[in-house]
Design a protein around this motif. Structure first.
Motif, PDB file in Angstrom:
ATOM      1  N   MET A   5     -76.826 -36.430 -33.502  1.00 25.48           N
ATOM      2  CA  MET A   5     -78.273 -36.611 -33.383  1.00 25.48           C
ATOM      3  C   MET A   5     -78.745 -37.831 -34.158  1.00 25.48           C
ATOM      4  O   MET A   5     -79.424 -38.698 -33.630  1.00 25.48           O
ATOM      5  CB  MET A   5     -78.987 -35.342 -33.875  1.00 25.48           C
ATOM      6  N   ILE A   6     -78.431 -37.922 -35.445  1.00 21.14           N
ATOM      7  CA  ILE A   6     -78.911 -39.031 -36.265  1.00 21.14           C
ATOM      8  C   ILE A   6     -77.770 -39.821 -36.887  1.00 21.14           C
ATOM      9  O   ILE A   6     -77.981 -40.692 -37.708  1.00 21.14           O
ATOM     10  CB  ILE A   6     -79.835 -38.528 -37.389  1.00 21.14           C
ATOM     11  N   GLY A   7     -76.534 -39.500 -36.500  1.00 22.09           N
ATOM     12  CA  GLY A   7     -75.393 -40.171 -37.075  1.00 22.09           C
ATOM     13  C   GLY A   7     -74.937 -39.542 -38.371  1.00 22.09           C
ATOM     14  O   GLY A   7     -73.961 -40.000 -38.962  1.00 22.09           O
ATOM     15  N   ILE A   8     -75.606 -38.524 -38.855  1.00 26.20           N
ATOM     16  CA  ILE A   8     -75.241 -37.824 -40.084  1.00 26.20           C
ATOM     17  C   ILE A   8     -75.146 -36.337 -39.765  1.00 26.20           C
ATOM     18  O   ILE A   8     -76.082 -35.756 -39.226  1.00 26.20           O
ATOM     19  CB  ILE A   8     -76.278 -38.052 -41.196  1.00 26.20           C
ATOM     20  N   ASP A   9     -74.020 -35.739 -40.085  1.00 24.33           N
ATOM     21  CA  ASP A   9     -73.807 -34.321 -39.792  1.00 24.33           C
ATOM     22  C   ASP A   9     -73.964 -33.513 -41.073  1.00 24.33           C
ATOM     23  O   ASP A   9     -73.211 -33.679 -42.037  1.00 24.33           O
ATOM     24  CB  ASP A   9     -72.401 -34.110 -39.208  1.00 24.33           C
ATOM     25  N   PHE A  10     -74.974 -32.651 -41.100  1.00 26.83           N
ATOM     26  CA  PHE A  10     -75.201 -31.810 -42.256  1.00 26.83           C
ATOM     27  C   PHE A  10     -74.485 -30.464 -42.143  1.00 26.83           C
ATOM     28  O   PHE A  10     -74.571 -29.640 -43.048  1.00 26.83           O
ATOM     29  CB  PHE A  10     -76.703 -31.564 -42.456  1.00 26.83           C
ATOM     30  N   GLY A  11     -73.837 -30.238 -41.009  1.00 29.76           N
ATOM     31  CA  GLY A  11     -73.045 -29.030 -40.858  1.00 29.76           C
ATOM     32  C   GLY A  11     -73.806 -27.798 -40.439  1.00 29.76           C
ATOM     33  O   GLY A  11     -73.301 -26.685 -40.600  1.00 29.76           O
ATOM     34  N   PHE A  12     -75.020 -27.971 -39.912  1.00 31.33           N
ATOM     35  CA  PHE A  12     -75.801 -26.811 -39.500  1.00 31.33           C
ATOM     36  C   PHE A  12     -75.775 -26.599 -37.985  1.00 31.33           C
ATOM     37  O   PHE A  12     -76.445 -25.706 -37.476  1.00 31.33           O
ATOM     38  CB  PHE A  12     -77.243 -26.942 -39.968  1.00 31.33           C
ATOM     39  N   GLY A  13     -75.105 -27.433 -37.249  1.00 35.03           N
ATOM     40  CA  GLY A  13     -74.903 -27.252 -35.819  1.00 35.03           C
ATOM     41  C   GLY A  13     -76.185 -27.235 -35.016  1.00 35.03           C
ATOM     42  O   GLY A  13     -77.024 -28.141 -35.114  1.00 35.03           O
ATOM     43  N   ALA A  14     -76.359 -26.177 -34.203  1.00 28.17           N
ATOM     44  CA  ALA A  14     -77.517 -26.080 -33.306  1.00 28.17           C
ATOM     45  C   ALA A  14     -78.829 -26.007 -34.074  1.00 28.17           C
ATOM     46  O   ALA A  14     -79.854 -26.489 -33.603  1.00 28.17           O
ATOM     47  CB  ALA A  14     -77.370 -24.862 -32.401  1.00 28.17           C
ATOM     48  N   LEU A  15     -78.808 -25.416 -35.247  1.00 23.69           N
ATOM     49  CA  LEU A  15     -80.030 -25.330 -36.045  1.00 23.69           C
ATOM     50  C   LEU A  15     -80.510 -26.726 -36.449  1.00 23.69           C
ATOM     51  O   LEU A  15     -81.710 -27.012 -36.430  1.00 23.69           O
ATOM     52  CB  LEU A  15     -79.778 -24.471 -37.280  1.00 23.69           C
ATOM     53  N   GLU A  16     -79.558 -27.571 -36.782  1.00 21.45           N
ATOM     54  CA  GLU A  16     -79.921 -28.935 -37.145  1.00 21.45           C
ATOM     55  C   GLU A  16     -80.482 -29.696 -35.950  1.00 21.45           C
ATOM     56  O   GLU A  16     -81.461 -30.438 -36.064  1.00 21.45           O
ATOM     57  CB  GLU A  16     -78.699 -29.654 -37.703  1.00 21.45           C
ATOM     58  N   LEU A  17     -79.884 -29.514 -34.784  1.00 22.55           N
ATOM     59  CA  LEU A  17     -80.386 -30.164 -33.574  1.00 22.55           C
ATOM     60  C   LEU A  17     -81.809 -29.727 -33.264  1.00 22.55           C
ATOM     61  O   LEU A  17     -82.658 -30.537 -32.889  1.00 22.55           O
ATOM     62  CB  LEU A  17     -79.465 -29.840 -32.394  1.00 22.55           C
ATOM     63  N   GLU A  18     -82.083 -28.441 -33.424  1.00 24.54           N
ATOM     64  CA  GLU A  18     -83.426 -27.928 -33.155  1.00 24.54           C
ATOM     65  C   GLU A  18     -84.430 -28.452 -34.178  1.00 24.54           C
ATOM     66  O   GLU A  18     -85.590 -28.717 -33.847  1.00 24.54           O
ATOM     67  CB  GLU A  18     -83.404 -26.401 -33.160  1.00 24.54           C
ATOM     68  N   PHE A  19     -83.988 -28.637 -35.408  1.00 27.89           N
ATOM     69  CA  PHE A  19     -84.880 -29.165 -36.438  1.00 27.89           C
ATOM     70  C   PHE A  19     -85.289 -30.595 -36.117  1.00 27.89           C
ATOM     71  O   PHE A  19     -86.484 -30.939 -36.206  1.00 27.89           O
ATOM     72  CB  PHE A  19     -84.193 -29.105 -37.803  1.00 27.89           C
ATOM     73  N   TRP A  20     -84.345 -31.441 -35.743  1.00 27.59           N
ATOM     74  CA  TRP A  20     -84.697 -32.829 -35.433  1.00 27.59           C
ATOM     75  C   TRP A  20     -85.515 -32.923 -34.141  1.00 27.59           C
ATOM     76  O   TRP A  20     -86.351 -33.811 -33.999  1.00 27.59           O
ATOM     77  CB  TRP A  20     -83.435 -33.678 -35.328  1.00 27.59           C
ATOM     78  N   ARG A  21     -85.292 -32.007 -33.220  1.00 30.14           N
ATOM     79  CA  ARG A  21     -86.151 -31.940 -32.029  1.00 30.14           C
ATOM     80  C   ARG A  21     -87.580 -31.595 -32.422  1.00 30.14           C
ATOM     81  O   ARG A  21     -88.547 -32.164 -31.910  1.00 30.14           O
ATOM     82  CB  ARG A  21     -85.594 -30.912 -31.055  1.00 30.14           C
ATOM     83  N   PHE A  22     -87.711 -30.653 -33.353  1.00 30.77           N
ATOM     84  CA  PHE A  22     -89.033 -30.264 -33.844  1.00 30.77           C
ATOM     85  C   PHE A  22     -89.723 -31.433 -34.544  1.00 30.77           C
ATOM     86  O   PHE A  22     -90.909 -31.697 -34.328  1.00 30.77           O
ATOM     87  CB  PHE A  22     -88.870 -29.073 -34.790  1.00 30.77           C
ATOM     88  N   MET A  23     -89.008 -32.164 -35.371  1.00 27.28           N
ATOM     89  CA  MET A  23     -89.577 -33.320 -36.059  1.00 27.28           C
ATOM     90  C   MET A  23     -89.967 -34.415 -35.072  1.00 27.28           C
ATOM     91  O   MET A  23     -90.987 -35.089 -35.239  1.00 27.28           O
ATOM     92  CB  MET A  23     -88.586 -33.858 -37.084  1.00 27.28           C
ATOM     93  N   PHE A  24     -89.173 -34.591 -34.025  1.00 26.96           N
ATOM     94  CA  PHE A  24     -89.477 -35.604 -33.016  1.00 26.96           C
ATOM     95  C   PHE A  24     -90.753 -35.249 -32.259  1.00 26.96           C
ATOM     96  O   PHE A  24     -91.585 -36.129 -31.980  1.00 26.96           O
ATOM     97  CB  PHE A  24     -88.293 -35.722 -32.057  1.00 26.96           C
ATOM     98  N   VAL A  25     -90.925 -33.975 -31.926  1.00 27.04           N
ATOM     99  CA  VAL A  25     -92.132 -33.555 -31.208  1.00 27.04           C
ATOM    100  C   VAL A  25     -93.375 -33.752 -32.072  1.00 27.04           C
ATOM    101  O   VAL A  25     -94.464 -34.061 -31.570  1.00 27.04           O
ATOM    102  CB  VAL A  25     -91.984 -32.086 -30.750  1.00 27.04           C
ATOM    103  N   MET A  26     -93.228 -33.615 -33.374  1.00 23.65           N
ATOM    104  CA  MET A  26     -94.376 -33.754 -34.264  1.00 23.65           C
ATOM    105  C   MET A  26     -94.944 -35.172 -34.301  1.00 23.65           C
ATOM    106  O   MET A  26     -96.092 -35.358 -34.706  1.00 23.65           O
ATOM    107  CB  MET A  26     -93.989 -33.338 -35.693  1.00 23.65           C
ATOM    108  N   THR A  27     -94.162 -36.178 -33.877  1.00 24.87           N
ATOM    109  CA  THR A  27     -94.642 -37.559 -33.978  1.00 24.87           C
ATOM    110  C   THR A  27     -95.848 -37.808 -33.070  1.00 24.87           C
ATOM    111  O   THR A  27     -96.864 -38.348 -33.512  1.00 24.87           O
ATOM    112  CB  THR A  27     -93.513 -38.536 -33.619  1.00 24.87           C
ATOM    113  N   ARG A  28     -95.757 -37.407 -31.814  1.00 28.21           N
ATOM    114  CA  ARG A  28     -96.881 -37.634 -30.896  1.00 28.21           C
ATOM    115  C   ARG A  28     -98.093 -36.792 -31.298  1.00 28.21           C
ATOM    116  O   ARG A  28     -99.221 -37.291 -31.306  1.00 28.21           O
ATOM    117  CB  ARG A  28     -96.476 -37.306 -29.454  1.00 28.21           C
ATOM    118  N   ILE A  29     -97.857 -35.535 -31.631  1.00 27.78           N
ATOM    119  CA  ILE A  29     -98.965 -34.659 -32.015  1.00 27.78           C
ATOM    120  C   ILE A  29     -99.614 -35.148 -33.300  1.00 27.78           C
ATOM    121  O   ILE A  29    -100.850 -35.188 -33.425  1.00 27.78           O
ATOM    122  CB  ILE A  29     -98.472 -33.214 -32.163  1.00 27.78           C
TER     123      ILE A  29
END
Length: 259
Positions: free
Chosen positions: A1-25
């Motif tokens: 996702m960001i080139g850095i793996d924190f080891g949280f798998g799908a949870l990490e992917l969902e977190f960055w998706r959530f942060m990305f959605v927050m930009t427009r809003i």
């Protein structure tokens, strides 16, 4: 996702998706005239942005860029911020119309020098600017226009998914047309009061010419203020209708920009 793996798998992917959605809003709420005012703290805006982002993530299939911190990812994020700022800015144009009307009315009444601190915008405005702003705010929430605007913000993810082309000459021309409508609406709100004050000023000028011994300033200023207040009271239903239409127009501007 960001080139850095924190080891949280799908949870990490969902977190960055959530942060990305927050930009427009977040950009839309920052540029909006009510949600982005100085009276609304940054913590409240962040909480509201996060709450809306949760619903958007559940209702839509928005996906964050594969490499969010890469050059391509930053370009997509910049496009999201641009769309959000545009949605809020065109509504800001509609809310500026009462301030223009307040400036015209205050100048006609001889109260152009009377300004007060506006806690909503964090600036100094005309003495009637806060009055019109409060009335428009009450009407905006009263007719449910804020719900329409939030719904429009959510629908923008289906109309313009992240990464699609949005800024075109036609949409830039729409912003120019909205700015012209803002000045026209401000004139229409102030017109009844300004016309009556013009008559009062003409009558005062005739009296001043007929009786030069009268103090024109002592006579004209109180007469203008009293006539202006009376005109505002009489034209209150008309101004209320104009402001109600303006509340719907503010959402219509944002809707037209997304189609």
């Amino acid at each position: 996702m960001i080139g850095i793996d924190f080891g949280f798998g799908a949870l990490e992917l969902e977190f960055w998706r959530f942060m990305f959605v927050m930009t427009r809003i977040g950009a839309a709420l920052f540029a909006a005239p009510l949600f982005g005012s100085a009276a609304v703290t940054a913590q409240v805006r962040v909480i509201l942005t996060g709450a809306l982002a949760i619903f958007v993530c559940n209702w839509t299939h928005v996906a964050a860029p594969p490499q969010l911190l890469s050059l391509g990812g930053m370009v997509v994020v910049s496009g999201e911020i641009l769309i959000g700022l545009a949605i809020g800015f065109v509504m800001q144009l509609a809310f500026a119309a009462p301030l223009i009307a307040a400036e015209m009315i205050g100048a006609s009444m001889g109260m152009a020098i009377a300004a007060s601190a506006d806690p909503v915008n964090g600036t100094h405005s005309a003495i009637f600017g806060q009055y019109f702003t409060v009335v428009l705010t009450v009407l905006f929430f009263g007719v449910g226009a804020h719900l329409d605007w939030i719904s429009l913000l959510v629908e923008s993810y289906r109309t313009f998914p992240p990464g699609t082309a949005w800024m075109t000459p036609d949409r830039l021309h729409l912003v120019d047309r909205f700015a012209g409508d803002m000045f026209l609406t401000g004139i229409m709100i102030a017109l009844p009061v300004v016309l009556l004050l013009l008559v009062v000023q003409i009558v005062t000028g005739i009296i001043g010419r007929s009786a030069p011994s009268l103090n024109l300033m002592a006579l004209g200023l109180p007469a203008g203020v009293l006539a202006g207040i009376a005109a505002l009271v009489v034209s209150a239903p008309l101004i209320g209708d104009r402001l109600t239409d303006l509340a719907h127009t503010a959402v219509a501007y944002s809707a037209a920009l997304l189609h």
